[in-house]
Design a protein around this motif. Structure first.
Motif, mmCIF file in Angstrom:
data_model
loop_
_atom_site.group_PDB
_atom_site.id
_atom_site.type_symbol
_atom_site.label_atom_id
_atom_site.label_comp_id
_atom_site.label_asym_id
_atom_site.label_seq_id
_atom_site.Cartn_x
_atom_site.Cartn_y
_atom_site.Cartn_z
ATOM 1 N N TYR A 194 -32.211 -35.758 26.527
ATOM 2 C CA TYR A 194 -30.898 -35.562 27.153
ATOM 3 C C TYR A 194 -30.316 -34.213 26.743
ATOM 4 O O TYR A 194 -29.867 -33.430 27.595
ATOM 5 N N GLN B 116 -30.977 -39.001 32.918
ATOM 6 C CA GLN B 116 -29.554 -39.284 32.749
ATOM 7 C C GLN B 116 -28.733 -37.998 32.854
ATOM 8 O O GLN B 116 -27.696 -37.947 33.526
ATOM 9 N N ALA B 117 -29.202 -36.928 32.191
ATOM 10 C CA ALA B 117 -28.482 -35.648 32.224
ATOM 11 C C ALA B 117 -28.422 -35.088 33.642
ATOM 12 O O ALA B 117 -27.381 -34.572 34.080
ATOM 13 N N GLY C 127 -34.090 -39.666 29.105
ATOM 14 C CA GLY C 127 -32.863 -38.976 28.704
ATOM 15 C C GLY C 127 -32.540 -37.829 29.648
ATOM 16 O O GLY C 127 -31.377 -37.602 29.995
#
Length: 333
Positions: A229, A258-259, A255
């Protein structure tokens, strides 16, 4: 003749090394009070005499624990659960117990004590912070050690490695074949052997297609979701995105997804991503993650079978390599 493997004491080590008994104690406990040269001399003397701390040396010839140690960098995470399952099923089927322990804590960790003091019958190690020196001090005939995903040249140590180079090459080749020309790489921790091999495969594929890797598009994560992330946020902050990102493991890729979503960057419309490992969660992501499958369960099972063969006195090869496989899902254009 005296059997040094059984009878050696700290006094014997001090005499052979030509140092005081207190110096031996400092050396074997990694004290900063002595020089590296002195420590090396003491360690070599201890190895020659087969000396072990806390009285375990005297038990080596007659005590069997029926226990195998699995030493991991971290006990959490989906990758480790599959590996552990492979080790555990073979261990249980042959009447052995399994202890899984973390290498966190460095030279004073429980994991290092298990190795140096032979509190188990054998060890399987997937922990890069267990140094080659500690492994060399611990490895003996009759005390098998298997190392996973690292290269060592140590007597009585067997290596089991996934073909990380080929996996990295195939991941990058797939992105290129799907039209990507600017491909970022999010690596694992600095010094990680498997991450470096995946990176080498990535570079080789780029070079074969006359594509130039850009330093600004190589970020370091730590094989965790949070690391992926953070690295992806840094990539986004640079302003100009690549066509695709190769994450050195699936947890970092998750991750990263998600970013990207937080910044309204759509996968795979705006950017393609690929991971490595094929953890169970990968196929349930939105979109499902294209990745490189590595045989986690099989690596654990093979390592344990090699341990059993060595404990039975059977000679095995020093090196084994397991293949990887591309798993195509929906995160690449």
């Amino acid at each position: 003749m005296e059997d040094k493997a059984v009878a050696a004491t700290i006094k014997d080590v001090a005499k052979l090394a030509g140092v005081a008994i207190s110096t031996v104690s400092y050396a074997l406990n990694n004290s900063p009070k002595i020089s590296q040269a002195t420590r090396k001399k003491v360690v070599e003397a201890a190895r020659e005499l087969n000396y072990q701390k806390n009285g375990f040396a005297s038990d080596l010839k007659r005590t069997k624990t029926n226990t195998i140690a699995l030493i991991l960098s971290d006990l959490a995470g989906p990758y480790y659960s599959e590996l552990t399952k492979g080790v555990q099923e073979v261990t249980t089927a042959h009447g052995y117990d399994l202890i899984a322990c973390s290498s966190q804590g460095g030279p004073q960790s429980t994991a290092v004590k298990f190795l140096k003091e032979k509190r188990v019958d054998a060890a399987i190690i997937l922990a890069h912070n267990i140094s080659d020196e500690v492994i060399a001090e611990s490895a003996r005939k009759g005390f098998p050690i298997i190392v996973l995903d690292r290269h060592v040249n140590i007597d009585h140590v067997v290596q089991v490695e996934v073909d990380n180079f080929h996996g990295g090459y195939v991941a990058t080749e797939h992105l290129i074949q799907q039209g990507s020309k600017e491909i970022a790489f999010i690596s694992g921790p600095i010094g990680s052997h498997d991450s470096e091999r995946r990176y080498n495969g990535y570079i080789t594929a780029l070079n074969e297609h006359h594509l130039e890797p850009k330093p600004k598009w190589r970020m370091h994560g730590d094989f965790t979701r949070e690391g992926g992330y953070r690295a992806t946020k840094m990539l986004i902050a640079q302003g100009t995105l690549p066509d695709a990102v190769f994450f050195a493991n699936d947890e970092m890729a998750i991750g990263g997804m998600q970013a990207f979503k937080e910044n309204k960057i759509h996968i795979p419309k705006d950017i393609s991503i690929i991971g490595f490992d094929d953890i169970q969660l990968s196929e349930f992501m939105s979109p499902p993650l294209t990745t490189i499958k590595q045989p986690k369960y099989e690596a654990g099972a093979l390592a344990m079978h090699l341990i059993l063969q060595q404990l039975a006195g059977v000679e095995v090869n020093e090196y084994y390599k397991l293949s990887t496989e591309l798993v195509v899902r929906k995160s690449v254009k």
